[in-house]
Design a protein around this motif. Structure first.
Motif, PDB file in Angstrom:
ATOM      1  N   PHE A  30       0.855  -1.181   0.000  1.00  0.00           N
ATOM      2  CA  PHE A  30       0.000   0.000   0.000  1.00  0.00           C
ATOM      3  C   PHE A  30       0.889   1.227   0.000  1.00  0.00           C
ATOM      4  CE2 PHE A  30       0.675  -1.720   4.213  1.00  0.00           C
ATOM      5  CZ  PHE A  30       1.164  -0.653   4.919  1.00  0.00           C
ATOM      6  N   ARG A  31       0.305   2.375  -0.182  1.00  0.00           N
ATOM      7  CA  ARG A  31       1.093   3.603  -0.204  1.00  0.00           C
ATOM      8  C   ARG A  31       1.782   3.813   1.145  1.00  0.00           C
ATOM      9  NH1 ARG A  31      -1.687   9.095  -2.187  1.00  0.00           N
ATOM     10  NH2 ARG A  31      -1.726   7.801  -4.097  1.00  0.00           N
ATOM     11  N   GLY A  32       3.077   3.931   1.102  1.00  0.00           N
ATOM     12  CA  GLY A  32       3.865   4.124   2.318  1.00  0.00           C
ATOM     13  C   GLY A  32       4.332   2.833   2.963  1.00  0.00           C
ATOM     14  N   SER A  33       4.065   1.675   2.323  1.00  0.00           N
ATOM     15  CA  SER A  33       4.457   0.398   2.937  1.00  0.00           C
ATOM     16  C   SER A  33       5.980   0.269   3.030  1.00  0.00           C
ATOM     17  CB  SER A  33       3.870  -0.770   2.147  1.00  0.00           C
ATOM     18  OG  SER A  33       4.336  -0.757   0.800  1.00  0.00           O
ATOM     19  N   ASP A  34       6.686   0.727   2.000  1.00  0.00           N
ATOM     20  CA  ASP A  34       8.148   0.651   2.045  1.00  0.00           C
ATOM     21  C   ASP A  34       8.716   1.560   3.135  1.00  0.00           C
ATOM     22  OD1 ASP A  34       8.259  -1.187  -0.019  1.00  0.00           O
ATOM     23  OD2 ASP A  34       8.446   0.344  -1.575  1.00  0.00           O
ATOM     24  N   LEU A  35       8.095   2.736   3.302  1.00  0.00           N
ATOM     25  CA  LEU A  35       8.532   3.640   4.361  1.00  0.00           C
ATOM     26  C   LEU A  35       8.268   3.023   5.729  1.00  0.00           C
ATOM     27  CD1 LEU A  35       9.634   6.425   5.176  1.00  0.00           C
ATOM     28  CD2 LEU A  35       7.274   7.277   5.078  1.00  0.00           C
ATOM     29  N   LEU A  36       7.106   2.384   5.881  1.00  0.00           N
ATOM     30  CA  LEU A  36       6.781   1.717   7.146  1.00  0.00           C
ATOM     31  C   LEU A  36       7.771   0.598   7.435  1.00  0.00           C
ATOM     32  CD1 LEU A  36       4.893   1.196   9.550  1.00  0.00           C
ATOM     33  CD2 LEU A  36       3.498  -0.244   8.036  1.00  0.00           C
ATOM     34  N   PHE A  37       8.132  -0.155   6.411  1.00  0.00           N
ATOM     35  CA  PHE A  37       9.110  -1.226   6.592  1.00  0.00           C
ATOM     36  C   PHE A  37      10.468  -0.656   7.006  1.00  0.00           C
ATOM     37  CE2 PHE A  37      12.327  -4.098   4.595  1.00  0.00           C
ATOM     38  CZ  PHE A  37      12.171  -5.146   5.476  1.00  0.00           C
ATOM     39  N   GLY A  38      10.838   0.470   6.412  1.00  0.00           N
ATOM     40  CA  GLY A  38      12.092   1.113   6.798  1.00  0.00           C
ATOM     41  C   GLY A  38      12.098   1.530   8.262  1.00  0.00           C
ATOM     42  N   PHE A  39      10.965   2.067   8.739  1.00  0.00           N
ATOM     43  CA  PHE A  39      10.885   2.442  10.151  1.00  0.00           C
ATOM     44  C   PHE A  39      10.941   1.212  11.051  1.00  0.00           C
ATOM     45  CE2 PHE A  39       8.874   6.533   8.717  1.00  0.00           C
ATOM     46  CZ  PHE A  39       9.828   7.360   9.291  1.00  0.00           C
ATOM     47  N   MET A  40      10.327   0.118  10.604  1.00  0.00           N
ATOM     48  CA  MET A  40      10.347  -1.096  11.411  1.00  0.00           C
ATOM     49  C   MET A  40      11.755  -1.646  11.550  1.00  0.00           C
ATOM     50  SD  MET A  40       6.917  -3.228  10.409  1.00  0.00           S
ATOM     51  CE  MET A  40       7.254  -4.357  11.752  1.00  0.00           C
ATOM     52  N   LEU A  41      12.589  -1.406  10.526  1.00  0.00           N
ATOM     53  CA  LEU A  41      13.963  -1.902  10.596  1.00  0.00           C
ATOM     54  C   LEU A  41      14.760  -1.255  11.722  1.00  0.00           C
ATOM     55  CD1 LEU A  41      15.058  -2.270   6.863  1.00  0.00           C
ATOM     56  CD2 LEU A  41      14.363  -4.041   8.475  1.00  0.00           C
ATOM     57  N   PHE A  42      14.320  -0.065  12.174  1.00  0.00           N
ATOM     58  CA  PHE A  42      15.007   0.553  13.302  1.00  0.00           C
ATOM     59  C   PHE A  42      14.976  -0.365  14.518  1.00  0.00           C
ATOM     60  CE2 PHE A  42      14.286   4.649  11.055  1.00  0.00           C
ATOM     61  CZ  PHE A  42      15.584   5.111  11.092  1.00  0.00           C
ATOM     62  N   GLY A  43      13.898  -1.156  14.626  1.00  0.00           N
ATOM     63  CA  GLY A  43      13.789  -2.067  15.751  1.00  0.00           C
ATOM     64  C   GLY A  43      14.817  -3.178  15.733  1.00  0.00           C
ATOM     65  N   VAL A  44      15.354  -3.498  14.556  1.00  0.00           N
ATOM     66  CA  VAL A  44      16.377  -4.538  14.449  1.00  0.00           C
ATOM     67  C   VAL A  44      17.707  -4.039  14.986  1.00  0.00           C
ATOM     68  CG1 VAL A  44      17.615  -6.061  12.864  1.00  0.00           C
ATOM     69  CG2 VAL A  44      15.189  -5.538  12.459  1.00  0.00           C
ATOM     70  N   PHE A  45      18.009  -2.777  14.733  1.00  0.00           N
ATOM     71  CA  PHE A  45      19.331  -2.227  15.069  1.00  0.00           C
ATOM     72  C   PHE A  45      19.326  -1.374  16.332  1.00  0.00           C
ATOM     73  CE2 PHE A  45      18.937  -2.591  10.415  1.00  0.00           C
ATOM     74  CZ  PHE A  45      19.908  -3.551  10.194  1.00  0.00           C
ATOM     75  N   MET A  46      18.172  -1.128  16.913  1.00  0.00           N
ATOM     76  CA  MET A  46      18.096  -0.280  18.101  1.00  0.00           C
ATOM     77  C   MET A  46      18.598  -1.042  19.329  1.00  0.00           C
ATOM     78  SD  MET A  46      14.745   1.574  19.733  1.00  0.00           S
ATOM     79  CE  MET A  46      14.434   2.425  18.176  1.00  0.00           C
ATOM     80  N   PRO A  47      19.494  -0.464  20.102  1.00  0.00           N
ATOM     81  CA  PRO A  47      19.952  -1.130  21.330  1.00  0.00           C
ATOM     82  C   PRO A  47      18.797  -1.315  22.308  1.00  0.00           C
ATOM     83  CG  PRO A  47      21.400   0.701  20.736  1.00  0.00           C
ATOM     84  CD  PRO A  47      20.196   0.816  19.868  1.00  0.00           C
ATOM     85  N   TYR A  48      18.739  -2.485  22.908  1.00  0.00           N
ATOM     86  CA  TYR A  48      17.633  -2.777  23.826  1.00  0.00           C
ATOM     87  C   TYR A  48      17.648  -1.874  25.058  1.00  0.00           C
ATOM     88  CZ  TYR A  48      16.422  -7.008  21.236  1.00  0.00           C
ATOM     89  OH  TYR A  48      16.011  -7.895  20.284  1.00  0.00           O
TER      90      TYR A  48
END
Length: 284
Positions: A107-125
């Motif tokens: 959907f519109r903005g899905s790639d942007l949403l996925f990019g924001f979700m990737l922050f959760g992979v690299f964010m220190p706990y």
């Protein structure tokens, strides 16, 4: 000796050295756990025990002290099971649905949403400790196994979404388009077409999540209570419990008990983990 045979011997030699490098600590832990105190003080790290003695294992499991609690690792082990199993299943299920949506129902903005979700992979706990503790307090889940399940499910969601999304981009879109033309909807396509093709990535995600959640110490020590501490916290408390004589055999047995589930998972399902990592690597 030809060059091909020589290069193969070099590769096998390096692999053997690497295997020994990683297996020697496990060997030392195992033989130490089977010795009594006198053998440990009289021998060296590499020596075999004079006889098989499982007293240290019994103590580590059921009666060794972790602080003032002298019930061994048993209650902590079952706390970890109660925490890890639902957290793995929930985070994997959420990641599968997210990956399905972000790869096949864009959907519109899905790639942007996925990019924001990737922050959760690299964010220190460590960054989320304070806000997560406030959320758990607001929900009334502080110092509980349910709270730990929620924390690990949310923390693992970004990684599982990444796995499934990248895998699903390699599935031919013609299959999904044909199912749509036949009248199949969102969930029917997911359950009848996508999930049956997801065995490799499901195995990868389940193994990855179980290993991360079982071995986690930070969330366990920050969000658990007296009756909900996972096995990593119990092992740390046991190793740091002071006594007149340090029982290295009990500590080694406890460490092996704590790591045994993840070792078994990799021994029994390691081939599926490798296959799942390579599946879909050509496209996507």
């Amino acid at each position: 000796m030809n060059a091909k045979l020589l290069s193969r011997l070099v590769v096998y030699g390096l692999l053997l050295l690497a295997a020994l490098f990683f297996l020697v600590p496990l060997y030392v832990m195992l033989v130490t756990s089977l010795k009594d105190g006198a053998q440990i003080r009289a021998g060296n790290l590499m020596s075999l025990p004079a006889s098989l003695n499982f007293d240290a294992w019994q103590l580590a499991w059921s009666s060794a002290c972790t602080g003032v609690d002298c019930r061994g690792l048993k209650p902590f082990f079952w706390n970890s099971v109660s925490m890890a199993v639902p957290a793995v299943l929930i985070s994997t299920a959420i990641g599968a649905v997210n990956g399905y949506v972000l790869s096949m129902w864009k959907f519109r903005g899905s790639d942007l949403l996925f990019g924001f979700m990737l922050f959760g992979v690299f964010m220190p706990y460590q960054v989320v400790l304070l806000p997560m503790s406030q959320v758990l307090g607001f929900l009334g889940l502080s110092s509980s196994i349910t709270g730990l399940v929620l924390v690990h499910s949310l923390a693992g969601m970004a990684g599982t979404t990444l796995f499934f999304r990248n895998y699903y981009t390699a599935i031919p879109r013609e299959l999904v388009n044909a199912a749509r033309m036949d009248g199949a909807g969102f969930w029917r396509i997911f359950y009848r077409i996508v999930i049956p093709m997801s065995t490799p990535i499901l195995m990868v995600t389940l193994i990855w999540q179980f290993t991360n959640i079982w071995n986690d110490f930070l969330f366990g020590v920050a969000f658990s209570g007296a009756d909900s501490k996972p096995i990593t916290v119990g092992l740390n408390n046991m190793a740091n419990t002071t006594s007149s004589v340090k029982n290295y055999n009990v500590d080694m047995a406890a460490a092996i008990i704590a790591g045994l589930p993840t070792m078994l998972v990799y021994v029994l399902a390691g081939q599926y983990f490798v296959k799942g990592l390579t599946a879909g690597a050509v496209k996507g």
